[in-house]
Structure formats: C-alpha cells, structure tokens
Design a protein around this motif. Structure first.
Motif, short mmCIF file in Angstrom:
data_model
loop_
_atom_site.label_atom_id
_atom_site.label_comp_id
_atom_site.label_asym_id
_atom_site.label_seq_id
_atom_site.Cartn_x
_atom_site.Cartn_y
_atom_site.Cartn_z
N LYS A 374 0.69 -0.87 0.13
CA LYS A 374 0.05 -0.14 0.49
C LYS A 374 0.63 0.76 -0.06
CE LYS A 374 -4.78 -1.68 1.56
NZ LYS A 374 -5.56 -1.08 2.99
N GLN A 375 2.53 0.91 0.62
CA GLN A 375 3.19 2.39 0.13
C GLN A 375 4.12 2.47 -1.26
OE1 GLN A 375 5.22 4.02 4.00
NE2 GLN A 375 2.85 2.62 5.21
N GLY A 376 3.51 1.37 -2.02
CA GLY A 376 4.40 1.18 -3.10
C GLY A 376 4.73 0.83 -3.32
N TYR A 377 5.66 -0.14 -2.16
CA TYR A 377 6.83 -1.13 -2.43
C TYR A 377 6.21 -2.48 -3.07
CZ TYR A 377 9.22 0.34 1.48
OH TYR A 377 10.14 1.60 2.39
N SER A 378 7.36 -3.33 -4.14
CA SER A 378 7.42 -3.99 -5.20
C SER A 378 7.28 -5.42 -3.90
CB SER A 378 8.04 -4.63 -5.66
OG SER A 378 7.96 -3.89 -7.13
N THR A 379 6.44 -6.48 -3.59
CA THR A 379 7.40 -7.54 -2.62
C THR A 379 7.08 -8.42 -3.11
OG1 THR A 379 4.26 -7.64 -3.14
CG2 THR A 379 5.13 -6.07 -1.05
N GLU A 380 7.42 -9.56 -2.61
CA GLU A 380 8.02 -11.27 -3.58
C GLU A 380 8.45 -12.15 -2.25
OE1 GLU A 380 10.87 -10.68 -6.33
OE2 GLU A 380 12.11 -9.64 -4.73
N PHE A 381 8.42 -13.21 -2.82
CA PHE A 381 8.38 -14.27 -1.40
C PHE A 381 9.32 -15.24 -2.54
CE2 PHE A 381 7.43 -19.11 -0.80
CZ PHE A 381 8.17 -19.19 0.41
N ASN A 399 -2.35 -11.47 0.44
CA ASN A 399 -1.76 -10.81 1.23
C ASN A 399 -0.96 -10.17 1.28
OD1 ASN A 399 -4.54 -11.61 3.68
ND2 ASN A 399 -2.98 -13.87 3.59
N GLY A 400 -1.03 -9.53 -0.11
CA GLY A 400 -0.15 -8.58 -0.19
C GLY A 400 1.23 -9.08 -1.28
N PHE A 401 0.97 -10.15 -1.52
CA PHE A 401 2.93 -10.74 -2.00
C PHE A 401 2.18 -10.11 -3.60
CE2 PHE A 401 4.28 -12.13 2.09
CZ PHE A 401 5.53 -11.65 1.58
N GLN A 402 3.29 -9.67 -4.02
CA GLN A 402 2.65 -9.20 -5.67
C GLN A 402 3.05 -10.80 -6.81
OE1 GLN A 402 4.64 -5.78 -5.82
NE2 GLN A 402 2.32 -4.27 -4.39
N GLN A 403 4.09 -11.01 -5.93
CA GLN A 403 5.13 -12.39 -6.71
C GLN A 403 5.85 -13.34 -6.02
OE1 GLN A 403 8.71 -10.88 -9.25
NE2 GLN A 403 8.44 -12.06 -10.46
N VAL A 404 5.78 -15.14 -7.27
CA VAL A 404 5.76 -15.51 -5.87
C VAL A 404 7.40 -16.40 -7.37
CG1 VAL A 404 5.39 -18.21 -4.91
CG2 VAL A 404 3.98 -15.83 -4.80
N ILE A 405 8.73 -17.08 -5.80
CA ILE A 405 9.04 -16.92 -6.78
C ILE A 405 9.32 -18.65 -6.71
CG2 ILE A 405 11.70 -17.49 -7.93
CD1 ILE A 405 11.00 -14.20 -8.66
N GLY A 406 9.54 -20.21 -7.61
CA GLY A 406 9.33 -21.28 -6.73
C GLY A 406 10.71 -21.83 -7.36
N GLN A 407 10.90 -23.06 -7.04
CA GLN A 407 11.95 -24.10 -7.97
C GLN A 407 11.74 -23.59 -9.68
OE1 GLN A 407 11.39 -28.29 -6.48
NE2 GLN A 407 12.39 -28.88 -8.10
N LYS A 408 10.13 -23.81 -9.88
CA LYS A 408 9.86 -23.98 -11.59
C LYS A 408 10.83 -23.14 -12.37
CE LYS A 408 5.36 -22.07 -11.35
NZ LYS A 408 5.49 -20.58 -11.38
N PHE A 445 10.05 -5.19 -0.71
CA PHE A 445 10.70 -6.06 0.05
C PHE A 445 10.42 -7.56 -0.33
CE2 PHE A 445 7.93 -8.77 3.21
CZ PHE A 445 8.62 -8.96 3.49
N THR A 446 11.86 -8.06 0.15
CA THR A 446 11.22 -9.62 -0.79
C THR A 446 11.68 -10.42 0.79
OG1 THR A 446 13.11 -8.46 -2.26
CG2 THR A 446 13.17 -11.34 -1.69
N LEU A 447 10.81 -11.86 0.53
CA LEU A 447 11.03 -12.75 1.42
C LEU A 447 12.15 -13.44 1.15
CD1 LEU A 447 10.59 -14.08 4.66
CD2 LEU A 447 8.45 -14.56 3.75
N ALA A 448 12.98 -14.90 1.18
CA ALA A 448 13.67 -15.66 0.63
C ALA A 448 13.71 -16.34 1.77
CB ALA A 448 15.11 -15.12 0.30
N PHE A 449 13.25 -17.15 1.17
CA PHE A 449 13.13 -18.65 2.60
C PHE A 449 14.36 -20.14 1.96
CE2 PHE A 449 9.97 -21.85 4.49
CZ PHE A 449 10.80 -22.18 5.93
N SER A 450 15.02 -20.52 3.00
CA SER A 450 15.83 -21.18 2.91
C SER A 450 15.05 -22.28 2.20
CB SER A 450 16.97 -21.06 3.18
OG SER A 450 17.00 -21.31 4.89
N THR A 451 15.88 -23.33 2.11
CA THR A 451 15.58 -25.53 1.99
C THR A 451 17.23 -25.77 2.69
OG1 THR A 451 16.35 -25.24 -0.20
CG2 THR A 451 13.87 -24.73 0.69
#
Length: 657
Positions: A374-381, A399-408, A445-451
């Motif tokens: 809502k404050q103009g940020y790009s948001t991704e997981f 809930n606000g994440f505009q892009q999701v990047i996965g294994q594919k 805003f970027t959230l990166a989750f390790s495996t």
C-alpha cells in the motif's frame, strides 16, 4: 515343516476356543493381537529411550497406562463392526459378516504395525510419536517421498518389510475364521450385543470424568517424548486427525476469559481492530528503506558458537559485528509456518495450526507485504522448492505479496535436492531480483526462505570443509547455508541496493526441538541479525520474540503506519528494557518474562493447572518451581496472550484499517 504343523495346530486350538465367542471372535482376536503388537513396540521404544523414561521415575506407569491407551484404540477399531453386528452377524448375513471382519481385522492390525514401524524414524526427527506433522506431511507426497527416499532408505525398507510380514502373518492367523460357521442364534446375538457395545464404548471413553480420555490425560511427566510413549502411534495420529476438525475450540484448551479482560491484560481495545497502533519510527527518513528477510530453515542457536552452539556459522559470526545482534531471541513455535506467521505477520502463536494454513486468513490478513504494497513497494517471496508447500503461495498471494518465485522459476540451478534448489541458487536469484528492483527505482520488500538445512541435508560438493562425516548431516548443511549467506553478503555490500536496504537474517525455528521439560526453551533460542544501510552495531541482551522483528524492521526503515502487530519496537527501547517471549510447543504454551532476578516462566497445559519455573539462559535449562506469590497475575497474562490471537483470527480483526 514341524513349525508349520505346530502353527496350524496352534491356530486350530485358538479358533476352537474363539468360536465359543461366536460372531465376536474376530474382534476378540484383534484385541489380543493388537495388545501384543502395541505392547512389544512400546517396550522396544522404552528400551531405546530407557534413560529418558528412567529419569521420569514413571516406568511402570508408562507401561500400564500404555495398555489403557491400546485398549481405547482397539475398541475404536471394533466400534464400526459392533455397530453393524446386529444385522450382519445374524445367520442370514453371516457370510458377509465373516468376510467383512476378516478384512477389517487384518487391515486394522496391519495399520497399527505400519504406524509403529514408522515411529522410530519420526522420533529421531521430531522427538515424539507420529502426530499432527505426520498427517500434514501426507498432503505433500512429492517433497516428502523424495526426502524419505534420499535420506531414510533404511527406515523405508524396514517399515515396508514389517508391514508386508504383518499382512502375511495376519492372513495366516485369520484364515480359520473364513470357514467358521454361525454357532449363535440371532436371539443370543441380540441379547448380548447391548452389553458388548456398552463395554466397548466405556473402553473408548476410558474415564468417568466429564471428559473422555485424551492425550493430555496421559501427560504424566515433564518429558513430552515419554508422554508420547504412553500413547500408541495409531492413537496419536487419529487424535491429530480428529483435532484438525476442531480448530475453533483449540484456543480454549487452557481456559476461558472475558473479552474485556483479554483486551485489558494485553493492552488491546475493543475497537474494530483491537491491537491497532500507530508506529512512530525510531529513524526518521526522507525515503524509507527497502527490506529483505532471509528466513533460514531450522537454523537454531544450537548451530551458532557465540550462542552456545557448534561452530558451523563463521559468516554469521562475522556479520553479527556489523549490525543489531539479538542474544536472546526466541521462536514462537517449531514449524516453518509458525516462523513465517511471526516474522512476516507479527502474529502471536496459538495451539491451533498457523494462520498460514487456516481458511479465514487467506485474504485481508495483515502482513508486512500488505502494508508495504500500500506504500508503493514491490513485494515478493522467493523459495527454492514448491511454493504450494504448507499453503505458502495461497497465503502470500492473498495477503500482499505481488510475486512468488519457486523451483520451476530457476534456470540451470547449481544444485537441486529433495526440497528444491539449493540456498546458493536461492540467494543468487535473490541478488538478481534486488538488482532489478533497484534499477526500477521502486522500493521493495523481499522474503527469501531457505531449504538446504532440512533432512536429508543435501547440498553441492566442494563448497565447504565438512564439519563432520558423513556429509549429509545437519551440521554440514548449516555450514553450507552459512557459506551461501556469506557469499550473498559479499555481493550485496558491493551492490547499489546495499545503502538503501536493511536485511534481517533469522531462523524459522530450531532443528529437532526436543527436551525433558514441559517446553524445551533452549531449543526455541534462535539467531537474529539486522544489518545493512546505516544500521550501527549493537548487542540486544534483553529477551526478544520473533514477533518483535517486523515491528523493529519497520521502525528502522523509517515507516510511519498503523499496524495491528503486538510486537515491540526494539530500536526505540533502552538497553535496560526487560523483555518477554511466548512459545507454543505442541499443546503447551510457555510465557517467559524477564525480571531483574531471573526469567520467570509459566506453562499453560491442556486440562491441567499451569506449571511454573525459572529459565537459566546461561545453563539453558528450565527448572520447575512452586507457584510464586504473584502466580495468578502471570498466569492471567499468559492466558490472555494465548487467547488474544485466536480471538483476532476468528473475528477477522487482525488486518489493516
């Protein structure tokens, strides 16, 4: 040959006796065979964990109460045939009854054997019998079967072998029943049925109290593993399935409290959004900073030397000198989705499942992404594996994440294991994304989750000097994860986005959370670090919860906003501030308050009085103590904080204005 003849003679005598029981013979056989199988399994587990059982002083109780649980489980299995008996077991339908009970008894006992065979491997990983996690993982066969095949071949083959052997043995034992005749009249069947059915129902209830027996009733020690040994794995799994259907009631297992009292004790107000507050940032900025969260799989304090762990995170040890380092940071739970819930949404834990997976929080639920978008940020997981796992993609996209990047979405990854692309690939892709965001000029805003630090602990060769042999261990996997972090920050510091971005490195939870106390607080201890931009080095010695990190991050970024988060802004506090943490461990909820004389702990338990203790952070041990003079006050604070998040979720009042 002699053994076969003996076996046949034995079976003949057994079924001659059993036939006197008429149509109930196969159910009695199931009861006896089931008791033998489950008791032998429990004895084997007790021998394996003998030191833990012996330390509780409840050896005999574990065995005797275990038989009680087994009778409950076997009576449950018998309940459906018993309901059908007045019709199917009559002379007219006896052939159908005979075949039905033949299949039912074999399937029931084989299922028990399969679950007991699965138990040792599950205990090695989770320090408890198969439970809710076992059920939930069945939803993700691709990831789970891949993990099992690569890391647990011995357990797979032994489990399958025992299951096949049990199926063959049960077919042999039950074969004489297929030629049994109806020796009882219908009148005798109908006269005895009510008594048999009532006995079975009483055995299932196993209590004269207002509530039937449940796992909490068998929690007779401080050690959760030993308590689970009293159960059998079938009972544990089926109760978990039953409990999943009653999420709405799980918030009341510690007791009830008026809504007004909940709000008063937690500082909330009875408004549309009870916890809504205006965040006044500690750092005033003309242009708010970007945010990157590196959520680390299972990287607990046990892997960080300066926090009392093994020396496998040299890069984190160096980086901690460059930012805000939390010496007493505690996770809210033991699952990744609980860590996501705390770090991304600032939401307090509950006994029910994480809001990442619950239906009412799949949209219009507060997250950092919802606020920043809502404050103009790009948001991704960004994730290395399948983003649908644990319902993450649905929760994030709603809930606000505009892009999701996965294994594919990875092209030519360096390494792909059971859980997806390696941490190296994850952070390389993260760096590429951050460079692109910076070039666009739009905040992000970027959230990166390790495996990589997840069984079976797979990572590329020739990256690190192994800490130990063999290669596939948690210590080596963490050292590789740390290597990937070090490599990423080497790039980040040289990149144009560095001066405008703050980074959080934090674990979702520790690995294999276990212990012989009501809540193993030492295994909730995790590393946490905020660095980047103009962040000055600082050591935070007070107790901090995961839910405090998102509030603190926004404050450091220079974000002024209204949020429903209940966490503290650590950057606005003085070093003398005393902290608190909350931890959900299965069905136990620990509330820890830092005082000038020590860390006071109260543990809320299902159907039991709260337990009190003192946690020694240096010795990493919780000592149970008698209730203090102010016991009622701290118990009420703990209860209010366990009920508040459930109330906010149920009434959908944890959101943006």
């Amino acid at each position: 040959m002699r053994f076969t003849k003996f076996s046949q003679k034995f079976q003949t005598h057994i079924w001659q006796i059993a036939n006197k029981l008429g149509p109930y013979a196969p159910l009695i056989a199931m009861l006896l065979l089931g008791l033998v199988v489950l008791s032998l399994s429990r004895i084997g587990l007790i021998i394996w964990k003998f030191d833990r059982v012996l330390a509780t002083g409840r050896f005999a109780e574990v065995l005797l109460q275990g038989i009680r649980v087994d009778i409950i489980q076997l009576s449950l299995f018998a309940s459906i045939p018993l309901l059908l008996a007045p019709i199917l077991a009559t002379k007219r339908f006896f052939k159908a009854w005979r075949m039905f009970t033949y299949v039912w008894v074999i399937a029931s006992v084989v299922l028990l054997v399969f679950l007991e065979a699965s138990t040792p491997g599950f205990i090695m990983e989770y320090d408890i019998r198969p439970n809710r996690i076992f059920v939930e993982y069945l939803k993700y066969p691709h990831e789970v079967f891949g993990m099992l095949w690569r890391g647990f071949k011995v357990q797979i083959f032994s489990g399958v072998g025992l299951t096949i052997l049990a199926t063959w043995a049960m077919c042999q034992i039950m074969r004489p029943w297929l030629s049994a005749t109806s020796s009882w009249s219908n009148k005798k069947l109908w006269m005895t049925w009510p008594l048999i059915f009532i006995i079975a129902m009483f055995a299932i209830r196993s209590s004269l109290g207002h509530r039937p027996a449940n796992p909490a009733m068998f929690a007779v020690t401080q050690d959760s593993l030993v308590n689970s040994l009293i159960l059998n794995s079938g009972y544990s799994v089926f109760y978990a399935i039953y409990d999943l259907q009653h999420e709405s009631k799980s918030s009341q297992i510690y007791g009830k409290m008026d809504k007004a009292d909940i709000f008063k004790l937690t500082g909330a107000k009875d408004t549309d959004i009870p916890t809504l507050k205006t965040l006044v940032p500690s750092h005033k900025r003309d242009k708010p900073l970007n945010l990157v969260i590196l959520l680390q799989e299972s990287l607990g304090a046990t892997f960080v030397e300066s926090l009392g762990g093994v020396p496998v995170t040299p890069n984190i040890e160096k980086l901690k000198e460059e930012g805000i380092w939390f010496e007493q940071l505690y996770a809210t739970g033991t699952r990744s989705v609980r860590g996501i819930e705390a770090v991304v949404a600032g939401f307090q834990p509950t006994p029910s499942d994480s809001t990442v997976k619950l239906s009412l929080s799949q949209k219009n639920f507060f997250t950092l992404a919802a606020l920043l978008a809502k404050q103009g940020y790009s948001t991704e997981f960004i994730y290395g594996g399948e983003t649908h796992f644990d319902n993450m993609q649905s929760f994030f996209m709603g809930n606000g994440f505009q892009q999701v990047i996965g294994q594919k979405d990875y092209k030519n990854p360096v390494f792909v294991g059971s859980w997806g692309a390696s941490d190296e690939d994850l952070l390389n892709r993260t760096h590429e994304q951050l460079m692109a965001h910076h070039a666009s000029g739009k905040p992000f805003f970027t959230l990166a989750f390790s495996t990589s630090n997840h069984a079976p602990f797979e990572f590329p060769d020739n990256r690190i000097d192994l800490y130990e042999q063999p290669k596939a261990t948690d210590n080596n996997a963490v050292k590789y994860a740390d290597y990937a972090i070090g490599k990423f920050f080497e790039q980040a510091k040289k990149s144009p986005y560095w001066k405008d971005t703050i980074f959080i490195i934090v674990a979702d939870h520790d690995i294999r959370v276990r212990g012989d106390t009501l809540v193993p607080i030492e295994h909730f201890h995790i590393p946490g670090l905020i660095l980047g931009a103009d962040i000055q080095p600082q050591r935070v010695k007070s107790i901090v919860s995961q839910i405090d990190l998102p509030v603190t991050a926004l404050s450091l970024m220079g974000i002024s906003a209204q949020t429903p988060m209940t966490g503290r802004d650590i950057s606005s506090e003085t070093p003398e501030t005393l902290g608190r943490a909350m931890m959900q461990y299965n069905y136990n909820f620990a509330w820890m308050e830092q005082t000038k004389v020590g860390n006071e702990v109260v543990v809320l338990r299902e159907d039991k009085a709260p337990a009190h203790g003192v946690y020694d952070a240096k010795a990493k041990h919780l000592t149970e103590t008698p209730a203090p003079a102010d016991a009622k006050a701290i118990e009420q604070r703990a209860l209010a904080n366990s009920l508040l998040p459930a109330l906010l979720y149920k009434e959908q009042r944890y959101r943006l204005p």
